[in-house]
Design an enzyme around this catalytic site. Structure first.
Site, PDB file in Angstrom:
ATOM      1  N   ARG A 174      -2.511  -6.647-107.734  1.00  0.00           N
ATOM      2  CA  ARG A 174      -1.188  -6.839-108.341  1.00  0.00           C
ATOM      3  C   ARG A 174      -0.904  -8.328-108.435  1.00  0.00           C
ATOM      4  O   ARG A 174      -1.434  -9.109-107.646  1.00  0.00           O
ATOM      5  CB  ARG A 174      -0.117  -6.143-107.494  1.00  0.00           C
ATOM      6  CG  ARG A 174      -0.327  -4.648-107.426  1.00  0.00           C
ATOM      7  CD  ARG A 174       0.771  -3.946-106.649  1.00  0.00           C
ATOM      8  NE  ARG A 174       2.099  -4.149-107.169  1.00  0.00           N
ATOM      9  CZ  ARG A 174       2.617  -3.478-108.210  1.00  0.00           C
ATOM     10  NH1 ARG A 174       1.897  -2.567-108.841  1.00  0.00           N
ATOM     11  NH2 ARG A 174       3.841  -3.722-108.608  1.00  0.00           N
TER      12      ARG A 174
ATOM     13  N   LYS B 135       3.618   9.039-102.651  1.00  0.00           N
ATOM     14  CA  LYS B 135       3.636   9.879-101.442  1.00  0.00           C
ATOM     15  C   LYS B 135       4.088  11.297-101.756  1.00  0.00           C
ATOM     16  O   LYS B 135       3.660  12.260-101.108  1.00  0.00           O
ATOM     17  CB  LYS B 135       4.509   9.249-100.359  1.00  0.00           C
ATOM     18  CG  LYS B 135       3.735   8.298 -99.462  1.00  0.00           C
ATOM     19  CD  LYS B 135       3.427   6.998-100.121  1.00  0.00           C
ATOM     20  CE  LYS B 135       2.053   6.511-100.133  1.00  0.00           C
ATOM     21  NZ  LYS B 135       1.875   5.212-100.817  1.00  0.00           N
TER      22      LYS B 135
ATOM     23  N   HIS C  86       2.147  16.380 -74.612  1.00  0.00           N
ATOM     24  CA  HIS C  86       0.865  17.064 -74.810  1.00  0.00           C
ATOM     25  C   HIS C  86       1.099  18.400 -75.507  1.00  0.00           C
ATOM     26  O   HIS C  86       2.092  19.067 -75.210  1.00  0.00           O
ATOM     27  CB  HIS C  86       0.211  17.302 -73.453  1.00  0.00           C
ATOM     28  CG  HIS C  86      -1.113  17.993 -73.541  1.00  0.00           C
ATOM     29  ND1 HIS C  86      -2.250  17.360 -74.005  1.00  0.00           N
ATOM     30  CD2 HIS C  86      -1.471  19.269 -73.254  1.00  0.00           C
ATOM     31  CE1 HIS C  86      -3.257  18.210 -73.991  1.00  0.00           C
ATOM     32  NE2 HIS C  86      -2.818  19.386 -73.540  1.00  0.00           N
TER      33      HIS C  86
ATOM     34  N   VAL D 196     -17.941  -3.038-113.259  1.00  0.00           N
ATOM     35  CA  VAL D 196     -17.764  -2.448-114.593  1.00  0.00           C
ATOM     36  C   VAL D 196     -17.881  -3.593-115.588  1.00  0.00           C
ATOM     37  O   VAL D 196     -17.064  -4.517-115.610  1.00  0.00           O
ATOM     38  CB  VAL D 196     -16.386  -1.754-114.705  1.00  0.00           C
ATOM     39  CG1 VAL D 196     -16.108  -1.366-116.145  1.00  0.00           C
ATOM     40  CG2 VAL D 196     -16.362  -0.517-113.817  1.00  0.00           C
TER      41      VAL D 196
ATOM     42  N   GLY E 131      -9.400  -0.147-103.475  1.00  0.00           N
ATOM     43  CA  GLY E 131      -8.297  -0.529-102.580  1.00  0.00           C
ATOM     44  C   GLY E 131      -7.405   0.671-102.308  1.00  0.00           C
ATOM     45  O   GLY E 131      -7.687   1.791-102.758  1.00  0.00           O
TER      46      GLY E 131
END
Ligand SMILES: Cc1cc2nc3c(=O)[nH]c(=O)nc-3n(C[C@H](O)[C@H](O)[C@H](O)COP(=O)(O)OP(=O)(O)OC[C@H]3O[C@@H](n4cnc5c(N)ncnc54)[C@H](O)[C@@H]3O)c2cc1C
Length: 474
Positions: free
Chosen positions: A276, A51, A448, A242, A186
């Site tokens: 994983r 992140k 808003h 692949v 993914g």
């Protein structure tokens, strides 16, 4: 021999959350972690570094948009990769050091060792760190297994070269390869592909199935696929395998087999992100009563109890979804069970977020799941093109949808795609867990102009009363 009421094996978001809570509750806790610092996959080589890098990617992309669409001129960014890497590493170091301090203040006894179970109440401690007590063993009343997961690397791709990376290698950010192939469409592959593309790599993605993010709602994936096609220059190869990888000097030669791409192509680096696997082998589970399923996940019930009365399991090693927030919530349940409290993991909504651009987020029931389970649901969708805030941001491709029980009008699930969807989904999680009816959301005043209004507006769509779009009344 050292004894503890509770041993926690693994110091990731599951393990340290369990150890800290147990210590807060007055238990005598030993936390065994093989690495020199706390944080596990999430902090050291997962959620947080990815992140941090996605933040850089997002700012670059927003500046690009200003230049392309808003008549604001900047010169092209100059990337000093060493500084980017150092800044990302600083985030990890700061947070990990903080966890170390918190463990100390709570009197959690930390041992740096690889733990291997000798029987249901004894853990052997392998390693040479001075924190390992004499005798090299710790016995316990209870053990919480939180050993997490590691990237899967199929043998055929594992050529022993750092040109072929898993997610850990990609997050090391050694350089910005001119041509990067991502194997696997993914969330990890797409997030890392996004980072590298914005830093300057020409990124290609190859995915075996017919769509990116297999398992995610297609309505949510469509806008992301379109934008990624732009970012990756139409180099997303679906239904393509692949066949082999080979090293040719400083390049990796890749053989593709599929309708989207066939033949051989060369890349500077390849990221293998094909899933994983739980860490359940090599830790002595065979010396206990713990059962492991065919995929390697430790079998446990809603109380996080395994088949061994002394051992509980949490986090990635305890099953899907492999997400940090699932791990830390299971940690709380496991500790309460150890304390003899009547706790169980019975969440209605575990949110999932893909931190690409746009972000995708969902929580609770999905359309696919409703179909599989034969459950009747009504779907109310609000396109972000009708949102003033989305228009102001120049990002109108998003959508927000609620899945509603037609009988009770309770919200059962929510899906969103658009910038910031990962933050916005929290409202849906609360609504689903609280058993809200769709009217609760459509009648709650939202500020808003914000993207959060789209949750309220999608609720109004359910009743046919959304101001900005026309749908006949129910
Ligand atoms: C690139 C990437 C991005 C991700 N992004 C997100 C995200 O945005 N949001 C999210 O929710 N999840 C994300 N995840 C998943 C998340 O990291 C995991 O779900 C989470 O870390 C699982 O926590 P855990 O405590 O179960 O295990 P882990 O975090 O894997 O920790 C397990 C720990 O146990 C230690 N250990 C293992 N065996 C032993 C042993 N025998 N003895 C001693 N110590 C041992 C390991 O060293 C490790 O520190 C991401 C993962 C990756 C790889």
């Amino acid at each position: 021999m050292t004894h503890a009421q509770l041993v926690v094996l693994g110091g990731g978001p599951g393990g340290y959350a369990a150890a800290f809570l147990a210590a807060d509750e007055g238990l005598d806790v030993v936390l065994v972690e093989s690495e020199g610092r706390l944080g596990g996959t999430c902090l050291l080589r997962g959620c947080i570094p990815s992140k941090a890098l996605l933040h850089v990617a997002r700012v670059i992309s927003e500046v690009d948009e200003l230049r392309a669409d808003w008549g604001v001129e900047y010169s092209a960014p100059k990337i000093e990769i060493d500084k980017v890497r150092a800044r990302k590493d600083k985030v990890i170091t700061t947070l990990s050091a903080g966890l170390g301090q918190l463990a100390k203040r709570r009197n959690v006894r930390m041992i740096q060792a690889k733990g291997v179970l000798e029987d249901s109440t004894t853990l052997r401690l392998e390693g040479s760190d001075p924190s390992i007590p004499e005798g090299g063993k710790v016995t316990f009343d209870h053990l919480i297994l939180a050993t997490g997961s590691v990237p899967a690397m199929p043998a055929v791709f594992d050529l022993g070269s750092d040109r072929i990376m898993d997610s850990t290698g990609a997050l090391r950010l050694q350089d910005v390869p001119p041509r990067l192939l991502v194997i696997g469409g993914g969330y990890i592959g797409l997030e890392m592909g996004t980072v590298y593309a914005h830093l300057g790599s020409q990124v290609s993605v190859v995915e075996l199935t017919a769509g990116l993010l297999p398992g995610a709602d297609r309505d949510l994936v469509r806008p992301l696929h379109k934008r990624l096609n732009g970012l990756f220059g139409d180099r997303i190869y679906l239904e393509t395998k692949v066949g082999s990888l080979g090293l040719q000097g400083n390049e990796v030669e890749v053989a593709f087999e599929g309708p989207a791409k066939y033949g051989v192509e060369r890349y500077d680096r390849v990221l293998v992100s094909v899933g994983r696997r739980p860490v359940s082998r090599g830790i002595g589970l065979e010396n206990t009563l713990v059962q492991v399923d065919e995929r390697g996940f430790v079998a446990c019930d809603r109380n996080q109890r395994t088949a061994d009365p002394h051992i509980l399991a949490i986090g990635d090693v305890a099953g899907e979804p492999m997400l940090a927030h699932k791990a830390s919530h299971e940690a709380k349940v496991a500790v309460e069970v150890v304390l003899g409290k009547p706790a169980e993991f019975d969440k209605l909504a575990i949110p999932a977020v893909v931190f690409t651009d746009p972000e995708i987020a969902w929580a609770g029931l999905t359309e696919d799941q409703a179909k599989r389970e034969g459950r009747a649901v009504e779907i109310a969708t609000y396109p972000w093109a009708a949102s003033g805030r989305a228009q102001a941001l120049g990002r109108v491709e998003g959508l927000t949808k609620w899945l509603v029980d037609p009988e009770t009008e309770r919200v059962l699930g929510c899906g969103m795609v658009g910038p910031g969807a990962g933050e916005l989904i929290a409202e849906a999680v609360l609504a689903i867990e609280m058993g809200c009816e769709v009217r609760d959301i459509s009648e709650a005043v939202h500020p808003h102009p914000t993207l959060s209004e789209t949750l309220m507006n999608a609720g109004e769509v359910f009743f046919g009363t959304a101001t900005e779009i026309y749908k006949p009344r129910r």
